[in-house]
Enzyme design. Structure first.
Site, PDB file in Angstrom:
ATOM      1  N   ASP A  78       0.877  -1.243   0.147  1.00 44.28           N
ATOM      2  CA  ASP A  78       0.097  -0.010   0.027  1.00 44.28           C
ATOM      3  C   ASP A  78       0.901   1.349   0.051  1.00 44.28           C
ATOM      4  OD1 ASP A  78      -2.307   1.472   0.448  1.00 44.28           O
ATOM      5  OD2 ASP A  78      -2.041   1.686   2.502  1.00 44.28           O
ATOM      6  N   ASP A 135      -0.444   5.031   1.019  1.00 42.47           N
ATOM      7  CA  ASP A 135      -0.481   5.937   2.076  1.00 42.47           C
ATOM      8  C   ASP A 135      -0.323   5.346   3.504  1.00 42.47           C
ATOM      9  OD1 ASP A 135      -0.578   8.057   0.281  1.00 42.47           O
ATOM     10  OD2 ASP A 135      -2.759   7.681   0.078  1.00 42.47           O
ATOM     11  N   CYS A 171     -16.713   0.079  -8.804  1.00 44.92           N
ATOM     12  CA  CYS A 171     -15.407  -0.669  -9.645  1.00 44.92           C
ATOM     13  C   CYS A 171     -15.083  -1.635  -8.789  1.00 44.92           C
ATOM     14  CB  CYS A 171     -14.334   0.338  -9.645  1.00 44.92           C
ATOM     15  SG  CYS A 171     -13.527   0.676  -7.870  1.00 44.92           S
ATOM     16  N   CYS A 198     -11.815  -2.463  -8.614  1.00 46.97           N
ATOM     17  CA  CYS A 198     -10.467  -2.178  -8.201  1.00 46.97           C
ATOM     18  C   CYS A 198     -10.163  -1.764  -6.789  1.00 46.97           C
ATOM     19  CB  CYS A 198      -9.446  -1.669  -9.079  1.00 46.97           C
ATOM     20  SG  CYS A 198     -10.493  -0.218  -9.907  1.00 46.97           S
TER      21      CYS A 198
END
Ligand SMILES: [Mg+2]
Ligand SMILES: [Zn+2]
Length: 177
Positions: free
Chosen positions: A7, A9, A97, A99
């Protein structure tokens, strides 16, 4: 192939409730860039998978996201590291979505691009949704306590088998030593 999925952030750079909307707001967590460089030296391919719903919300545009990533890549190069790819979901949080993590779409894109299954691949994140996306593709959930990680560690929904590390530097010491 040694592949690790990170990841962004709260793992590589400090997170912000107000989103990271400009290159200036992108500031690396101490030791994170060196950790990626260390993983590179030990033969790991390092890929970022990040939700960037600020794009979908109109807080910043794709050009800005690209300049933020340019800063990340250049900062990383100065630390002797590199990313093999950056995958992002630009869709808003209420989008349907496939994703946006915890959905596995981004990770499946990585699987396709690198032509490899993700079973056992470390998926590193500071939020539950990172780990859930990882588990969905049979990856190994790694929680870091930077970013939102302290709070996430107390979540009863933490996937079984989640390994907990202080930060990305600690992950690199575990995997590249
Ligand atoms: Mg995060
Ligand atoms: Zn998406």
């Amino acid at each position: 192939m040694k592949l690790i999925i990170l990841d962004r952030d709260g793992v590589i750079n400090y997170d912000s409730e107000q989103f990271i909307k400009s290159p200036d707001e992108w500031r690396p967590i101490p030791g994170a860039l060196e950790a990626i460089a260390r993983l590179n030296r030990w033969g790991w391919q390092v890929v970022v998978a990040t939700n960037q719903s600020g794009v979908g919300r109109g807080l910043f545009d794709m050009d800005t996201l690209n300049t933020i990533h340019d800063k990340m890549v250049k900062s990383l190069a100065q630390a002797g590291g590199r990313l093999d790819a950056i995958f992002y979901c630009p869709h808003a949080a209420d989008s349907t979505c496939d994703c946006r993590k915890p959905k596995p779409g981004l990770l499946l894109q990585i699987s396709e691009r690198f032509n490899t299954g993700l079973e056992g691949v470390p998926v590193v994140g500071d939020s539950l949704r990172d780990l859930q996306a990882g588990v969905a593709v049979r990856g190994a959930p790694f929680l870091v306590l930077t970013g939102k990680g302290q709070k996430t560690a107390e979540d009863p929904a933490l996937p079984e088998g989640t390994r907990i590390f202080a930060d990305l530097a600690a992950v690199a010491l575990e995997l590249a030593a």
